[in-house]
Design an enzyme around this catalytic site. Sequence first.
Site: not given
Ligand code: AMP
Length: 114
Positions: A30-31, A87, A95-96, A100, A102
């Site tokens: 994770d970034i 999530n 957010e994405v 996925h 975590h």
């Molecule tokens: P969520 O809120 O469950 O959708 O989490 C999305 C996760 O993706 C967050 O923890 C971000 O830090 C992570 N994330 C977003 N963009 C990237 C990226 N380019 N590389 C690695 N992790 C990312």
Amino acid sequence: MSDCIFCKIAEGEIPAKIVFQDNHVVAFEDINPQAPVHVIIIPRKHIPTISDLTEDDQELVGYMHLVANKIAAKNGLTEDGFRLVTNCKKASGQEVFHIHTHFLGGREFGWPPG
Ligand code: AMP
Ligand code: ZN
């Protein structure tokens, strides 16, 4: 999907620190890590949310948990344990929009979660 950041990571179009990959799943750091070990586990297949899963996906989602066990083993966390978080949509803070899990490990976690 062309504008999905996690699809782009899976395709190698955006750099990421990949810790595991095969034909079905990619796992990368994770970034913005929330624990000493914070890995994002994704299927290569673009599925926006957990709500979009179909019966065709059940093996894939189960397999993501087996990949989590591989990541635990690689990081010496099999005995201590770890947390998996997925999530789904607005209430969870997703957010994405590519499903996925975590993988969080290397510290103690509180319950209930925030
Ligand atoms: P969520 O809120 O469950 O959708 O989490 C999305 C996760 O993706 C967050 O923890 C971000 O830090 C992570 N994330 C977003 N963009 C990237 C990226 N380019 N590389 C690695 N992790 C990312
Ligand atoms: Zn995607």
